[in-house]
Each structure stands twice: as C-alpha cells, then as structure tokens.
Scaffold this motif. Sequence first.
Motif, PDB file in Angstrom:
ATOM      1  N   ALA A 114       0.881  -1.241   0.008  1.00 37.72           N
ATOM      2  CA  ALA A 114      -0.077  -0.117   0.077  1.00 37.72           C
ATOM      3  C   ALA A 114       0.713   1.391  -0.117  1.00 37.72           C
ATOM      4  CB  ALA A 114      -0.971  -0.048   1.152  1.00 37.72           C
ATOM      5  N   ARG A 115       2.063   1.022   0.779  1.00 40.56           N
ATOM      6  CA  ARG A 115       2.856   2.325   0.875  1.00 40.56           C
ATOM      7  C   ARG A 115       3.621   2.718  -0.418  1.00 40.56           C
ATOM      8  NH1 ARG A 115       3.563   0.804   6.345  1.00 40.56           N
ATOM      9  NH2 ARG A 115       4.950  -0.795   5.749  1.00 40.56           N
ATOM     10  N   ALA A 116       3.916   1.806  -1.339  1.00 43.32           N
ATOM     11  CA  ALA A 116       4.440   1.586  -2.461  1.00 43.32           C
ATOM     12  C   ALA A 116       3.428   2.249  -3.630  1.00 43.32           C
ATOM     13  CB  ALA A 116       5.126   0.309  -2.870  1.00 43.32           C
ATOM     14  N   TRP A 117       2.257   1.647  -3.427  1.00 48.15           N
ATOM     15  CA  TRP A 117       1.192   2.129  -4.411  1.00 48.15           C
ATOM     16  C   TRP A 117       0.947   3.628  -4.038  1.00 48.15           C
ATOM     17  CZ3 TRP A 117      -2.575  -2.336  -2.574  1.00 48.15           C
ATOM     18  CH2 TRP A 117      -2.207  -3.486  -3.164  1.00 48.15           C
ATOM     19  N   ALA A 118       0.972   3.973  -2.916  1.00 49.08           N
ATOM     20  CA  ALA A 118       0.504   5.688  -2.270  1.00 49.08           C
ATOM     21  C   ALA A 118       1.613   6.571  -2.938  1.00 49.08           C
ATOM     22  CB  ALA A 118       0.391   5.543  -1.033  1.00 49.08           C
ATOM     23  N   GLU A 119       2.768   5.993  -2.937  1.00 51.12           N
ATOM     24  CA  GLU A 119       3.942   6.934  -3.512  1.00 51.12           C
ATOM     25  C   GLU A 119       3.636   7.606  -5.068  1.00 51.12           C
ATOM     26  OE1 GLU A 119       7.649   5.128  -3.666  1.00 51.12           O
ATOM     27  OE2 GLU A 119       7.875   4.847  -1.490  1.00 51.12           O
ATOM     28  N   LEU A 120       2.631   6.649  -5.960  1.00 50.83           N
ATOM     29  CA  LEU A 120       2.490   7.145  -7.114  1.00 50.83           C
ATOM     30  C   LEU A 120       1.175   8.334  -6.935  1.00 50.83           C
ATOM     31  CD1 LEU A 120       2.967   4.090  -9.071  1.00 50.83           C
ATOM     32  CD2 LEU A 120       4.495   5.882  -8.772  1.00 50.83           C
ATOM     33  N   ARG A 121       0.446   8.468  -5.918  1.00 55.49           N
ATOM     34  CA  ARG A 121      -0.335   9.254  -5.895  1.00 55.49           C
ATOM     35  C   ARG A 121      -1.681   9.131  -6.575  1.00 55.49           C
ATOM     36  NH1 ARG A 121       2.302   9.710  -1.912  1.00 55.49           N
ATOM     37  NH2 ARG A 121       2.869  11.727  -0.839  1.00 55.49           N
ATOM     38  N   PRO A 122      -2.253   7.676  -6.716  1.00 54.78           N
ATOM     39  CA  PRO A 122      -3.155   7.460  -7.464  1.00 54.78           C
ATOM     40  C   PRO A 122      -4.488   8.215  -7.320  1.00 54.78           C
ATOM     41  CG  PRO A 122      -2.783   5.656  -6.487  1.00 54.78           C
ATOM     42  CD  PRO A 122      -1.768   6.657  -5.964  1.00 54.78           C
ATOM     43  N   VAL A 123      -5.501   8.321  -8.002  1.00 56.50           N
ATOM     44  CA  VAL A 123      -6.758   8.792  -7.219  1.00 56.50           C
ATOM     45  C   VAL A 123      -7.596   7.728  -7.011  1.00 56.50           C
ATOM     46  CG1 VAL A 123      -7.972   8.767  -9.788  1.00 56.50           C
ATOM     47  CG2 VAL A 123      -8.570  10.617  -7.765  1.00 56.50           C
ATOM     48  N   ALA A 124      -7.651   6.666  -7.290  1.00 57.74           N
ATOM     49  CA  ALA A 124      -8.284   5.253  -7.203  1.00 57.74           C
ATOM     50  C   ALA A 124      -7.055   4.164  -7.139  1.00 57.74           C
ATOM     51  CB  ALA A 124      -9.394   5.115  -8.098  1.00 57.74           C
ATOM     52  N   VAL A 125      -7.464   3.067  -6.430  1.00 56.89           N
ATOM     53  CA  VAL A 125      -6.751   1.894  -6.385  1.00 56.89           C
ATOM     54  C   VAL A 125      -7.833   0.664  -6.468  1.00 56.89           C
ATOM     55  CG1 VAL A 125      -4.917   0.298  -5.398  1.00 56.89           C
ATOM     56  CG2 VAL A 125      -5.073   2.793  -5.020  1.00 56.89           C
ATOM     57  N   LEU A 126      -7.446  -0.155  -7.462  1.00 55.13           N
ATOM     58  CA  LEU A 126      -8.234  -1.477  -7.647  1.00 55.13           C
ATOM     59  C   LEU A 126      -7.313  -2.564  -7.265  1.00 55.13           C
ATOM     60  CD1 LEU A 126     -10.008  -0.970 -11.110  1.00 55.13           C
ATOM     61  CD2 LEU A 126     -10.781  -0.437  -8.824  1.00 55.13           C
ATOM     62  N   VAL A 127      -7.752  -3.220  -6.296  1.00 56.48           N
ATOM     63  CA  VAL A 127      -6.867  -4.128  -5.436  1.00 56.48           C
ATOM     64  C   VAL A 127      -7.430  -5.870  -5.773  1.00 56.48           C
ATOM     65  CG1 VAL A 127      -5.614  -4.813  -3.330  1.00 56.48           C
ATOM     66  CG2 VAL A 127      -6.336  -2.556  -3.731  1.00 56.48           C
TER      67      VAL A 127
END
Length: 331
Positions: free
Chosen positions: A115-128
Amino acid sequence: MVQIPNTPTSADVARLAGVSRATVSYVLNKTDAVRISDATRQRVHEAARELGYVPHAAARSLRAGHSRTVLMPAPAIPVGPLYSAFLNEVQGALNRLDYTVVQYGSVGLHGDDAARAWAELRPVAVLVPGTGIGPRGVAVLKRSGARAVVTLGPERVEGAHALLMDHDVVGRCAAAHLYERGRRRIGVVIPEEPGLEVYSRPRLAGARQALRGTGARVTGVPLAYTERSAAELAANWPDLDAVFAYNDEYAMLLMRALQDTGRRIPEDVAVVGADDLMLGRLLRPRLSTVRIELPSVRALAALVDRAVRDPGGEPEVHRVLGSSVVRREST
C-alpha cells in the motif's frame, strides 16, 4: 554537444491552431463546461499532433486537485485467461471515462508495504485484486490522496469499496452437476501454487456444502500445475469417480494424465473444470465446465468514478460472482 530539442508548449499549440491557450486547455483536458465547436477541437488536436505536444499530467493534477490515475496492482498469484481479459476490459472502461490506468508490478510486496508503494504514485483510485490489502493499507492510500480504494475478492476490507467474489458458488455448481450425473466419490483439486488457496478453499467448501447430507463423499486432491505432478496423481489415483479440477487449465492437465494411464473419461472418471476457455471445447472429449460470470466492467468503472467524485460517501459492497454449468462430453 547533444542538442536537446525545445519542448512544445500549449502556447505553441495555440499559435498554430489560431486559438487561445485557454481553448487548448479546454480541448486537451476534455472540459465539458465550455462549448467549443467540433472544427476548433479538430484544429487543436491537429496542431498538438503536428508539434508532438502532450499535456503535462502533473500540472493537470494540480489544476484538478487530484490525478486521473487509477492504479491496478498486478496480481501476485497466477491468474488465468478469463481474469486477464477481465482486467483488460476494466482498463478500457476506465479509459473511456478519461482515467489513466497504470498496472503496478508489486511482486515481493505485501499488505501495508504494498500500500505504501502504491501511495507513492499518488493515484486517485486503486483497484486491488484478491486479498492484497488490509484496513491500515486502505488508510495509507486515502491519506496519500486516493479517493477510492476498491477490492475484488472474497472478503470485505474496512474502509474500501468491495466487489465480493464468492467462489463457494463455483464449487457448489460443479459438485451439484457431478452428483446429478450419478457420481458419488468426488474429488476437488486444490492447486499447490502459493496464493490460489484464497479461491480453491472456498470452492472446496462450496462443493462440500452442496453435497452435505446426500451420502456423496467430497475429497480435496492436491495438485501442482506440472505434468509430473499430474502423472503422479493419475498413477496413484484415489478412489474417485469424478473430479472438479479447480479450473479448465488444471482439468486439461489432469485429463491427459488420466488418459495416459488408460482411464476413460467420462466412463471411469468424470471431469469438470471452470472458466469456459475455448481450449476446453477443442479437447476430446470436450470439457464440461463452470462458466463464471465476472462483474460488469462498466459497473465497476462507474463505481470508481462515483467514488472519485464523492470520496466522503459510504463504501459500497456488491456481490458480483455468478456461475452456471456448461455440460459437455467429459461428464
């Protein structure tokens, strides 16, 4: 000395198209609030193509207050053609809503670290996909600016929207079909590949639930996705007259191994898979299967768009998996 070409700007596009910079911004950012003629839009697009100009994503995000990037972490487990095609269709549906979909290779990262790695890219949404995140990970993503976190799996995660894919129904469908065909000693393949237990265990549980109280016996059958493993299982075949082979790929692997030992399908062993792959229709005998009805890609894209527009809304939960048996020669 290397010459670095000048980077075209929106002002260059405006001069070439004979319009204002504001008009260029409205056209290239697909703004609907301002009426612009089709001819003007065409001139702007032609000028941008001629100059090789593309809008600056970061600047666009600053103006909008958020990015238009939807992050889709690559599944950390092997997924078959059915799910791969579904993910591609989801990307197309989101692109049509003007989102940029980015697939993130997160092999080796799990839970909050992912989650922290995904957050670094500052997406507006994440599909997990699957079960790759927990409540703390959802909170990390939201603090980083993600307006929507959507999980696709068998369980709900606190704080996230959820498309619940209940794989029990797949096992129930397969087992009920085999029972109807007169089979009473039924095996359910449990893939040995790491990560697939999140799907295989519910399918086994669903099969047992479907046949509870009938007198039929349901047995879990471990199998790795290799020819050697299938050959060893076929050579030491347990006392079974039918098998639900987890999916079509495992079914095809096991069918060949059983036939190599002289067992007839379906006379000696009935075999049913899942996913309804085209290759199953090319086998002899043709493979019976459970056709899985995945979520509507348009509905999923609309859910993401709703959540981005209203990030303060209550998380939505939808049960989306359906299934039906396709009866063919292998059962």
